[in-house]
Design a protein around this motif. Structure first.
Motif, PDB file in Angstrom:
ATOM      1  N   TYR A 223       0.810  -1.232   0.000  1.00 56.79           N
ATOM      2  CA  TYR A 223       0.000   0.000   0.000  1.00 56.79           C
ATOM      3  C   TYR A 223       0.837   1.273   0.000  1.00 56.79           C
ATOM      4  CZ  TYR A 223       1.029  -0.547   4.960  1.00 56.79           C
ATOM      5  OH  TYR A 223       1.666  -0.707   6.140  1.00 56.79           O
TER       6      TYR A 223
ATOM      7  N   HIS B 167       3.263  -6.294  -9.457  1.00 58.14           N
ATOM      8  CA  HIS B 167       3.049  -6.901  -8.154  1.00 58.14           C
ATOM      9  C   HIS B 167       3.719  -6.088  -7.073  1.00 58.14           C
ATOM     10  CE1 HIS B 167       2.008 -11.229  -9.550  1.00 58.14           C
ATOM     11  NE2 HIS B 167       1.235 -10.302 -10.082  1.00 58.14           N
ATOM     12  N   GLU B 168       3.267  -6.286  -5.849  1.00 64.31           N
ATOM     13  CA  GLU B 168       3.914  -5.556  -4.769  1.00 64.31           C
ATOM     14  C   GLU B 168       5.335  -6.069  -4.557  1.00 64.31           C
ATOM     15  OE1 GLU B 168       1.423  -6.789  -1.294  1.00 64.31           O
ATOM     16  OE2 GLU B 168       3.399  -7.264  -0.482  1.00 64.31           O
TER      17      GLU B 168
ATOM     18  N   ASN C 214       8.866  -5.880  -1.907  1.00 64.02           N
ATOM     19  CA  ASN C 214       9.417  -5.490  -0.619  1.00 64.02           C
ATOM     20  C   ASN C 214      10.698  -4.704  -0.878  1.00 64.02           C
ATOM     21  OD1 ASN C 214      10.141  -5.253   2.002  1.00 64.02           O
ATOM     22  ND2 ASN C 214      10.091  -7.430   2.480  1.00 64.02           N
TER      23      ASN C 214
ATOM     24  N   GLY D 164      13.188  -4.452   1.825  1.00 64.08           N
ATOM     25  CA  GLY D 164      13.480  -5.702   2.489  1.00 64.08           C
ATOM     26  C   GLY D 164      14.175  -6.707   1.595  1.00 64.08           C
ATOM     27  N   ASP D 165      14.406  -6.287   0.348  1.00 64.13           N
ATOM     28  CA  ASP D 165      15.003  -7.205  -0.596  1.00 64.13           C
ATOM     29  C   ASP D 165      16.390  -6.681  -0.966  1.00 64.13           C
ATOM     30  OD1 ASP D 165      15.827  -8.543  -2.830  1.00 64.13           O
ATOM     31  OD2 ASP D 165      13.832  -8.614  -3.752  1.00 64.13           O
TER      32      ASP D 165
ATOM     33  N   ARG E   8      -5.355   5.955   2.006  1.00 64.85           N
ATOM     34  CA  ARG E   8      -6.592   5.950   1.241  1.00 64.85           C
ATOM     35  C   ARG E   8      -6.877   7.354   0.754  1.00 64.85           C
ATOM     36  NH1 ARG E   8      -7.532   1.494   4.103  1.00 64.85           N
ATOM     37  NH2 ARG E   8      -7.314   2.612   6.059  1.00 64.85           N
TER      38      ARG E   8
ATOM     39  N   TRP F 205       2.938   8.144  10.641  1.00 65.72           N
ATOM     40  CA  TRP F 205       3.309   9.007   9.528  1.00 65.72           C
ATOM     41  C   TRP F 205       2.565  10.324   9.517  1.00 65.72           C
ATOM     42  CZ3 TRP F 205       3.929   3.723   8.811  1.00 65.72           C
ATOM     43  CH2 TRP F 205       5.232   3.355   8.465  1.00 65.72           C
TER      44      TRP F 205
ATOM     45  N   ASN G  42      -0.921 -11.889  -6.367  1.00 63.58           N
ATOM     46  CA  ASN G  42      -0.545 -10.894  -5.363  1.00 63.58           C
ATOM     47  C   ASN G  42      -1.175 -11.281  -4.016  1.00 63.58           C
ATOM     48  OD1 ASN G  42       1.125  -8.762  -5.264  1.00 63.58           O
ATOM     49  ND2 ASN G  42      -0.362  -7.276  -6.065  1.00 63.58           N
ATOM     50  N   VAL G  43      -0.395 -11.132  -2.962  1.00 66.48           N
ATOM     51  CA  VAL G  43      -0.950 -11.461  -1.649  1.00 66.48           C
ATOM     52  C   VAL G  43      -1.513 -10.180  -1.027  1.00 66.48           C
ATOM     53  CG1 VAL G  43      -0.425 -12.278   0.655  1.00 66.48           C
ATOM     54  CG2 VAL G  43       0.675 -13.325  -1.330  1.00 66.48           C
TER      55      VAL G  43
ATOM     56  N   TRP H  85      -1.169 -11.151   4.624  1.00 66.03           N
ATOM     57  CA  TRP H  85      -0.300 -12.208   5.110  1.00 66.03           C
ATOM     58  C   TRP H  85      -0.832 -12.719   6.438  1.00 66.03           C
ATOM     59  CZ3 TRP H  85       3.066 -14.184   1.840  1.00 66.03           C
ATOM     60  CH2 TRP H  85       3.577 -13.388   0.803  1.00 66.03           C
TER      61      TRP H  85
ATOM     62  N   LYS I 117       5.485 -12.330   4.563  1.00 67.28           N
ATOM     63  CA  LYS I 117       6.113 -11.610   3.466  1.00 67.28           C
ATOM     64  C   LYS I 117       7.594 -11.975   3.421  1.00 67.28           C
ATOM     65  CE  LYS I 117       5.959  -7.169   4.060  1.00 67.28           C
ATOM     66  NZ  LYS I 117       5.104  -6.011   4.216  1.00 67.28           N
ATOM     67  N   PRO I 118       8.112 -12.380   2.256  1.00 67.62           N
ATOM     68  CA  PRO I 118       9.540 -12.692   2.191  1.00 67.62           C
ATOM     69  C   PRO I 118      10.375 -11.406   2.273  1.00 67.62           C
ATOM     70  CG  PRO I 118       8.544 -12.904   0.010  1.00 67.62           C
ATOM     71  CD  PRO I 118       7.433 -12.570   0.962  1.00 67.62           C
ATOM     72  N   GLY I 119      11.625 -11.585   2.632  1.00 70.55           N
ATOM     73  CA  GLY I 119      12.503 -10.418   2.767  1.00 70.55           C
ATOM     74  C   GLY I 119      12.414  -9.856   4.168  1.00 70.55           C
TER      75      GLY I 119
ATOM     76  N   ILE J  69      11.304  -7.448   7.048  1.00 72.56           N
ATOM     77  CA  ILE J  69      10.089  -6.689   7.331  1.00 72.56           C
ATOM     78  C   ILE J  69      10.428  -5.499   8.214  1.00 72.56           C
ATOM     79  CG2 ILE J  69       7.856  -6.778   8.503  1.00 72.56           C
ATOM     80  CD1 ILE J  69       7.742  -9.721   7.438  1.00 72.56           C
TER      81      ILE J  69
ATOM     82  N   PRO K  94       3.304  -2.493  12.486  1.00 71.72           N
ATOM     83  CA  PRO K  94       1.974  -2.199  13.049  1.00 71.72           C
ATOM     84  C   PRO K  94       1.031  -1.622  12.008  1.00 71.72           C
ATOM     85  CG  PRO K  94       3.712  -1.092  14.309  1.00 71.72           C
ATOM     86  CD  PRO K  94       4.366  -1.738  13.151  1.00 71.72           C
ATOM     87  N   LYS K  95       1.591  -0.824  11.104  1.00 69.75           N
ATOM     88  CA  LYS K  95       0.759  -0.227  10.065  1.00 69.75           C
ATOM     89  C   LYS K  95       0.170  -1.314   9.163  1.00 69.75           C
ATOM     90  CE  LYS K  95      -0.740   3.371   7.782  1.00 69.75           C
ATOM     91  NZ  LYS K  95      -1.737   4.251   8.407  1.00 69.75           N
ATOM     92  N   ASP K  96       1.009  -2.291   8.817  1.00 68.76           N
ATOM     93  CA  ASP K  96       0.513  -3.418   8.032  1.00 68.76           C
ATOM     94  C   ASP K  96      -0.665  -4.079   8.751  1.00 68.76           C
ATOM     95  OD1 ASP K  96       2.456  -3.029   6.136  1.00 68.76           O
ATOM     96  OD2 ASP K  96       3.806  -4.585   6.900  1.00 68.76           O
TER      97      ASP K  96
ATOM     98  N   GLU L 278      -3.724  -1.927   8.480  1.00 69.10           N
ATOM     99  CA  GLU L 278      -4.235  -1.910   7.115  1.00 69.10           C
ATOM    100  C   GLU L 278      -4.831  -3.252   6.713  1.00 69.10           C
ATOM    101  OE1 GLU L 278      -4.608   0.626   5.115  1.00 69.10           O
ATOM    102  OE2 GLU L 278      -3.853   1.921   6.724  1.00 69.10           O
TER     103      GLU L 278
ATOM    104  N   ARG M 120      -3.182  -5.874   6.265  1.00 67.72           N
ATOM    105  CA  ARG M 120      -2.220  -6.559   5.411  1.00 67.72           C
ATOM    106  C   ARG M 120      -1.549  -7.729   6.139  1.00 67.72           C
ATOM    107  NH1 ARG M 120      -1.002  -5.348  -0.041  1.00 67.72           N
ATOM    108  NH2 ARG M 120      -2.593  -3.786  -0.497  1.00 67.72           N
TER     109      ARG M 120
END
Ligand SMILES: Nc1ncnc2c1ncn2[C@@H]1O[C@H](COP(=O)(O)OP(=O)(O)OP(=O)(O)O)[C@@H](O)[C@H]1O
Ligand SMILES: Nc1ncnc2c1ncn2[C@@H]1O[C@H](COP(=O)(O)OP(=O)(O)OP(=O)(O)O)[C@@H](O)[C@H]1O
Ligand SMILES: O=P(O)(O)OC[C@H](O)CO
Ligand SMILES: [Mg+2]
Ligand SMILES: [Mg+2]
Lengths: 291, 280, 405, 368, 368
Positions: free
Chosen positions: A130, A143-144, A146, A149-150, B51, B245, C165-166, C169, C227-229, C231, C237-239, C242, C244
């Protein structure tokens, strides 16, 4: 009598600057340099002369090597892009385009904002799914990702932010330089039928060379020096994929409290930068001042 | 390009021209987008951070929260004092040094210049412990001057002004000297006015740098009466419980507001100073 | 004349910490008229130690500073702090010192001496989104109780769109900052140990640790419910808000944040178990500095003692969300009233019996960086956990060699 | 007073000697003009005097004081630059009083001098303009104004009037001369305009390729040019130089069967005759054929063929001659100059002819 | 071909009208000179033609095409700037061929043109220098070179020779004219030098305060100036203008008891007499007293008092006159021009006198 005068005047002019620089840069830097030959003293353990040990340690330090590589990529990616973009912006903003005041503002504003805050906001842009960037790319069916994180994308993400923040900064110097170019030159060229691109290539660009030299040196130095965004956004991670040299130095000095090793790293960093800057300066400075 | 050449082009409005202008605006939009976004976040409740709804409720609560997180009023004052001190000293110190480098030939010039350039590359943080010691020997810990001292001889400023002074036409220097102006008078009456746009630019850069500088001020000062804004901003930079934020955006906008407003207000003067100083 | 001392404190949480501190100090000064305390807000934790050590090295240390409990060895090695033992003279003092939960004291003691006093401490907790639970047919009132359930729940909760797309999670564990801290939870639950108490020995490559990390990595790559990678700590917390991420672990310091910002009912509990329950401690201690005069140190001691006495500890906990580090604080009226009003505040207390001390060694930051790198390398699939951890252990051995006798 | 003495001055750049072994003296209170073709070193000499370039060797004394190593500000002089050197950021008025402000001349005095200067220069209505808003000639006048208000004992001017029209130029010239005289200024003035040189100078220094070709008063320069170069450089159109050849009674014009003009052998010599000193008479010393006619407003230039050589003759207005006409050329014996073809040096020879016409065109020369 | 037509052109800056209602036509392949005092709008007019300024109103057509709103590059013209506009970073050679490179002229052709231009301009030895290493005159020649190699159908020159010495100037003038003719260029040439104007122009446009004062051929301008201003502007020293007064038989010089000079009333009129058209004879039309003598090389200027008015008289060389001498002034009737004092316009009046002297100084005028 006048000869001596001539020798004294420049030194008088330089006096305040040199005193301040010596007190707050050179002397501390020399101390740093000396420290790099010792082991960091720790409370009960005094400093011990270790010669070049700190330097040889570096060679076997994987983080240092990673930082070196990352920084090279980072510099090669950000410097030319920032220079090209800032020049382009300056030319745009210096032209008679409608709304150039707004454009100038939008290019310049990122410079004014504090990096720490900006980095925090960008952290959010890079949020997978998002975040602004994924939302935007999502419109085109991507696609989303990271981003931070990648290890494959993290450095690139930092570079984009750096370019965004810096281009407007350098634009100002190009803008000022553009204003110094006599309009009769562009008139003469216009009469000859020179296209804007041709005029830019053959006249503007060469006349901007002193500024480019300035910008380039600063951009390179900044690419080694600005690490606020690394601290805020990635802390060098993941797995040192975004560790820049200075960030590593910063860590060694202020998290690991290994002053001696930090000194040694600083010395290497400085030597590399000095070499770069002096080569550029030595080669280019003579050439770019046509007056 | 002079203004009029372009106006001719505009009239033509060829396809490429339109495309080109479009690209310019796009670039501008792209650049300002993050800021717009920050504004959006700052004036809406946190739930609207991601949003976009045209009629999302507008609130100033984020600003209120940000304002209450630290004694910002005092910090603003301190920052102003800091900026003024630094700027004035930098202008003086750098101008003198740049002039020496640009217009004098003397032995050791290159070496000294390189020594100055070195400072460009040293992150002041690296020298913090030594500098702290120096400052405390001078008895200046927790003062505005202490925050500024290490930055007053700015290599960046010296380098920048030297570059600029080198582009001042030699004949103007000649004319002034024949008119009886000594080195300082030439500097003040010819070089400085002609370099005005650069002073403005440098001033902006310096202001925004020191406006945003954190670590050294944090370390060298202890009291609310000396600390600058960024120390206040730092309250939000700790991510232990996730970043808010909306509040960060509000705080960023709030603390940068004087800079932003200043830039907007002085935009005209700012630009004019460029225009006017142009050599014909 | 009153003795003047300065007090460096970081702000690592939201809220009007500065004014709370000033309040406390005002009350302290009223009770101890011959001591004056100058509060100095000193940024984040890392900035606080930078500032304090810089000042110390330049010969002007503060008298008291709140710094991470894990920085104890660093501070000792720098010879920057003094032990509390010399100041503890009366029985009352002794009772005060004995009143802290033992687990919080592990990171405060070394060589039989007490170097720091628990002040603002925390732990990790487990949160879940009740709406998401209902949506996939799970009981919204009951979180997963063990590792297997976590995987099971998370698999149900992970939502994939048609295009792959996920959009949600199942589980999310932050890994961008002090990820060893979260690993420690798993290790404790796996009945392992990441380091010993001497601060000179780590067990990164022990099977318990490797299994724990493997479990963590599997969430992303084998079970594909995370989620890979890496975080980001800050966006975790926002995820959650949301939608997510349906379940997350995060610091107890986030309780208030989640309470105010989650747009759905959420559940909070102590961490799920594996071989047993387990969770790490975290947060800051109060330290008294070396290099200042005796009477100032005495005054500093008085101040620290007062600050961490039951009433103050309770007040601090209520106002900031940190865990009060002594049982008697939980027995105060103020605390009782608060817990009654907000039962979630009790969850960290519930976890205290299972807590293990946070990783703390000599050259602590360097060691934690080494293990963090190993975790990140595994989570980004650059290395196998076993490989990453044995590399890390080698590096740690090299660093800590000097500190072993 | 501030005379100027220049002794064996040299200035060389990496690749180029712009000024070579130049020595001359400017008496205090007099005006010396530096004259010479483009690129001969006039501006460089001036800049050396001002101290804007440092001499490679040689000495400069102003008012008896050795200033060779003094900075410009210590030489107490004013200068008008060939390229104006106006300060783009200052208005006309500010540009003009720049030096006065530097020298801390009181405001009242400053505005007095400013007023006088702009009146003289006709700039009164432009005081607030920036240089970029001025025409070329106006800019040049501002540059001149700066030197005028300085009232410095020594004043150097580098082509200060090159962009002005004849009339303004004439007025300015008169003003400059009168200011110079009334203030007793010592002035060195570079110009490419001979009329200016002739009408202004107490002394003219003619330069060529960085060296001095001749130092003389204007009349001397005109009447007794020391070299063929000097002879041709002064006067428009320039002096005719025709080759001489040996003749039975003396030197004759090569290729023409005219009379012997000067004593002795003619080969290897050049005869110089100024176009304006040749008159067309029915019976002249030599006869010639009109080859072309060039109209120049107040006068015309006839190109006449004598033997195989062309001579230019200046006549008033537009005469009735036509191309192809056969005419007689006449001149006074004093009008003849003889030069060595090899060395280009002047050679003194006795004239053998004198004007045969009735007109008294060339009367006895009297130096005013 | 590319003639130029200018129709009611106006250019004003915020505070100032630099060009007002200027209309003229330059026939294709001819050379028009813009002449006028400093600041009268010459450069501005040129820049308007080039498209470097946009006109406030009016139209410009080149080769029949309306180019008023075209950018400079589309006007296909070359220009020499008054301030040279050399590119500081390019060498002399690069400066000169700049436009050719822009226009993608092949290298061979480029170097051919470059070679020719630098030969003409005498710059061959300076090709690698940067502008800052050139003398003023050399810079000007480089600017000229750029226009020469362009071989554009229309060429604009703004005082291209102002920094050159008489001789070089003379040569350059001839070269410019010959190039212009051989290529059939249409040229507009700004100069402040009348000789240049007179000898170069097919048409002279005399401007004053932004307006056109007179458009004419050079001869016409000299022989029949349309206004007192035009009369005085052309010629050095300028035409004498003396006031007339009513006399019994016609107009007489005011304050002098000479003869009636022209028919009709004299008050409110001015009589114009060019210094070079007055001759000193023992018996002249009027008698006068010599007031001062000014030596100018080839000639001298006598200032003579007639009644209470001063007249300048140009005489060849240095005459035997002394201040205070009483002399007779003589002139041909065609030499007299009458102007209205009020409007400054030319007035046609019948002359009543004619030269009484023996000389044939002013022969019948023939325009070449
Ligand atoms: N930007 C400007 N703003 C206002 N006035 C200007 C500007 N540029 C020129 N002028 C004025 O316009 C008038 C005409 O200028 P122009 O350059 O055309 O003169 P010119 O005839 O070429 O004179 P010169 O022979 O001295 O070069 C001058 O009086 C000048 O002061
Ligand atoms: N920086 C330089 N480097 C090399 N040569 C130079 C430099 N400056 C001037 N010159 C040369 O020195 C010579 C003398 O220049 P100077 O400016 O004195 O000529 P000038 O007599 O004033 O000519 P003009 O009448 O054209 O202005 C010229 O040939 C010029 O090319
Ligand atoms: O959020 P806190 O204050 O509990 O601290 C975070 C941990 O100490 C990280 O190591
Ligand atoms: Mg010159
Ligand atoms: Mg002009």
């Amino acid at each position: 009598m006048k000869k001596t005068n001539n020798m004294v005047a420049p030194w008088l002019l330089l006096l305040p600057a040199t005193v301040l620089l010596a007190a707050f840069t050179h002397i501390p830097a020399v101390m740093t340099f000396i420290n790099s030959f010792y082991r960091t003293p720790r409370g009960n353990r005094p400093a011990r002369f270790v010669g070049l040990d700190q330097y040889s340690n570096m060679l076997s330090d994987p983080v240092f090597m990673a930082a070196l590589k990352n920084n090279a990529i980072y510099a090669l990616g950000t410097v030319p892009a920032a220079i090209a973009l800032s020049m382009l912006m300056a030319v745009i903003v210096n032209s008679a385009i409608r709304g150039r005041a707004l454009l100038r503002m939008s290019f310049f504003l990122p410079t004014v904002l504090p990096m720490i805050a900006v980095a925090n906001i960008w952290l959010f842009f890079y949020t997978p799914g998002y975040g602004l960037i994924d939302q935007f790319l999502g419109l085109f069916g991507f696609h989303e990702r990271n981003w931070l994180g990648d290890p494959d994308t993290v450095l690139g993400s930092l570079m984009v932010l750096a370019i965004w923040k810096e281009a407007g900064f350098f634009m100002i110097f190009y803008l000022a330089a553009l204003q110094q170019i006599s309009p009769t030159l562009s008139e003469a060229a216009a009469l000859e039928g020179a296209s804007r691109w041709y005029f830019f290539r053959r006249v503007t660009f060469p006349l901007l060379m002193p500024t480019t030299l300035f910008v380039m040196i600063n951009a390179i130095i900044n690419s080694f020096r600005l690490i606020d965004h690394v601290i805020v956004m990635t802390r060098g991670g993941p797995d040192n994929a975004s560790t820049l040299l200075l960030y590593y130095v910063y860590n060694v000095a202020f998290r690991f409290w290994d002053a001696a090793y930090a000194s040694a790293l600083t010395v290497v960093l400085l030597a590399a930068l000095a070499l770069l800057a002096f080569v550029q300066f030595g080669v280019l400075d003579r050439k770019v001042h046509y007056k | 390009m002079s203004a009029m050449t372009l106006s001719h082009h505009t009239r033509e409005a060829s396809f490429w021209r339109v495309l080109e202008i479009g690209a310019c605006y796009l670039l501008g939009l792209l650049w300002i987008l993050p800021l717009f976004y920050a504004v959006w976040m700052a004036v809406h409740p946190p739930a609207y951070e991601v949003r976009f709804e045209l009629f999302a409720p507008v609130t100033l609560q984020n600003f209120v929260d940000a304002w209450n997180a630290a004694p910002f009023a005092r910090y603003f004052l301190n920052t102003f004092a800091l900026i003024t001190t630094i700027l004035v000293c930098q202008f003086v110190v750098c101008t003198l040094a740049a002039y020496a480098f640009a217009r004098y030939e003397f032995r050791g010039k290159t070496v000294v210049f390189m020594l100055v350039l070195i400072q460009l590359m040293i992150m002041p943080e690296v020298l913090m412990v030594e500098n702290y010691r120096t400052i405390s020997k001078l008895g200046l810990v927790d003062t505005v001057v202490a925050m500024g001292l290490p930055y007053m001889a700015s290599a960046f400023g010296i380098f920048l002004l030297r570059q600029t002074f080198l582009t001042v036409p030699k004949e103007l220097d000649d004319a002034a000297r024949v008119e009886g102006a000594g080195p300082l008078a030439v500097l003040l009456k010819v070089y400085v006015p002609l370099a005005r746009p650069i002073y403005v630019a440098y001033g902006l850069v310096s202001v925004s740098y020191h406006w945003n500088n954190l670590l050294w001020p944090l370390v060298i000062t202890n009291s609310v009466t000396t600390r600058p804004l960024t120390v206040g901003l730092q309250v939000f930079a700790s991510p232990d419980q996730g970043v808010q934020w909306s509040v960060i955006s509000a705080a960023t906008l709030m603390t940068s507001a004087p800079l932003l407003i200043g830039f907007l207000l002085f935009q005209r003067q700012f630009v004019q100073s460029f225009m006017r100083a142009g050599i014909k | 004349a009153p003795v003047e001392i300065s007090f460096y404190y970081p702000v690592a949480i939201g809220g009007p910490v500065a004014s709370i501190v000033e309040d406390l100090i005002a009350r302290f000064e009223a009770q101890y008229p011959d001591i004056k305390v100058k509060p100095v807000y000193s940024g984040t934790y890392p900035e606080t130690i930078s500032k304090a050590l810089t000042a110390y090295r330049a010969g002007q240390p503060p008298e008291v500073a709140v710094m991470l409990s894990t920085d104890m060895y660093t501070l000792i090695d720098e010879d920057a702090i003094v032990a509390f033992d010399d100041f503890v003279k009366t029985d009352e003092d002794k009772a005060w010192l004995d009143g802290f939960f033992p687990v919080f004291m592990v990171n405060s003691e070394h060589d039989g001496k007490t170097w720091g006093v628990p002040f603002q401490r925390g732990t990790t907790l487990f949160f879940w989104n009740k709406d998401a639970f209902s949506e996939v047919g799970l009981d919204p009132e009951k979180g997963p109780q063990n590792w297997e359930e976590v995987v099971e729940f998370a698999t149900k909760l992970t939502k994939r769109e048609a295009d792959g797309n996920v959009s949600r999670w199942g589980m999310q564990v932050p890994s961008s900052l002090t990820s060893y801290w979260l690993l420690q939870g798993y290790v404790a639950q796996n009945d392992g140990k990441i380091a010993d108490e001497t601060g000179a020995q780590t067990y990164f490559d022990s099977p318990e640790v490797v299994e724990s990390l493997q479990y963590w990595v599997d969430l992303a790559y084998k079970h594909k419910v995370m989620k890979p990678g890496v975080i980001e700590w800050a966006t975790n917390p926002k995820d959650f808000f949301e939608g997510r991420a349906a379940m997350i672990t995060t610091t107890s310091g986030n309780l208030t944040n989640i309470k105010t910002n989650a747009p759905f009912p959420f559940g909070v509990q102590i961490l799920p178990e594996h071989k047993k329950r387990g969770a790490p401690t975290s947060g800051g201690n109060a330290y008294i500095f070396n290099g200042v005069s005796q009477d100032k140190q005495e005054a500093a001691f008085q101040f620290v003692k007062w600050l961490s006495s039951p009433e103050q500890a309770a007040e601090w906990s209520i106002k900031t969300g940190y865990i009060a580090a002594r049982e008697d604080a939980w027995a105060t009226d103020a605390m009782k009233a608060y817990v009654a009003e907000f039962p979630g505040a009790l969850v960290p207390h519930e976890q205290i019996p299972y807590m293990v001390p946070e990783l703390s060694t000599h050259e602590n930051q360097r060691i934690s960086r080494v293990i963090d790198d190993a975790i990140e390398a595994s989570l980004t699939a650059r290395k196998e956990p076993g490989q990453a951890l044995s590399d890390a252990q080698k590096e740690a051995d090299r660093i800590l060699e000097d500190y072993r006798d | 007073m501030s005379g100027i003495e220049i002794a064996s001055l040299n200035k060389s750049w990496a690749t180029f000697n712009a000024v070579q072994d130049v020595s001359f003296t400017v008496e205090a209170g007099t005006l010396t003009v530096l004259l010479g073709p483009s690129g001969c070193g006039k501006s460089t000499t001036l800049r050396l005097i001002a101290g804007l370039e440092s001499a490679s060797s040689g000495a400069i004394r102003i008012g008896g004081r050795d200033v060779t190593n003094e900075p410009p500000a210590r030489r107490d002089l004013a200068m008008v630059f060939q390229s104006y050197a106006l300060f783009p950021h200052l208005s006309v008025a500010e540009n003009i009083v720049f030096g006065l402000k530097v020298r801390k001349v009181p405001a009242a005095e400053r505005s007095r001098r400013l007023q006088r200067a702009v009146d003289i220069l006709g700039l009164s209505h432009l005081l607030d303009r920036k240089p970029s808003q001025l025409s070329g000639g106006q800019q040049q006048r501002v540059a001149l104004g700066r030197a005028i208000v300085a009232e410095a004992p020594v004043c150097l001017m580098d082509e200060p009037l090159s962009n002005l029209d004849a009339q303004l130029r004439h007025e300015m010239r008169k003003e400059i001369r009168s200011i110079q005289k009334s203030l007793g200024m010592t002035m060195v003035y570079v110009t490419h305009d001979q009329i200016e040189a002739m009408s202004l100078a107490d002394q003219v220094i003619l330069m060529r390729n960085g060296r001095i070709e001749q130092k003389a008063t204007p009349a001397e320069l005109y009447l007794r040019p020391a070299t063929a170069f000097a002879a041709r450089f002064i006067g428009t159109p320039p002096m005719n130089l025709v080759e001489l050849a040996d003749g039975p009674d003396g030197a004759v014009v090569k290729g023409a069967n005219g009379p012997a003009l000067v004593e002795g052998e003619g080969s290897g010599l050049l005869l110089g005759l100024r176009p304006e000193e040749i008159r067309i008479e029915s019976t002249g010393i030599m006869s010639a054929i009109v080859q072309s006619i060039d109209y120049h407003g107040a006068d015309s230039i006839l190109e006449c063929l004598v033997g195989d050589q062309l001579l230019q003759v200046r006549v008033d207005g537009v005469r009735r001659y036509a191309v192809g006409d056969s005419v007689g050329l006449d001149w006074k014996s004093e009008a003849m100059h003889v030069f060595d073809k090899e060395t280009s040096e002047r050679v003194e020879r006795k004239a053998l002819v004198s004007a045969s016409g009735a007109g008294e065109a060339l009367a006895l020369r009297a130096v005013k």
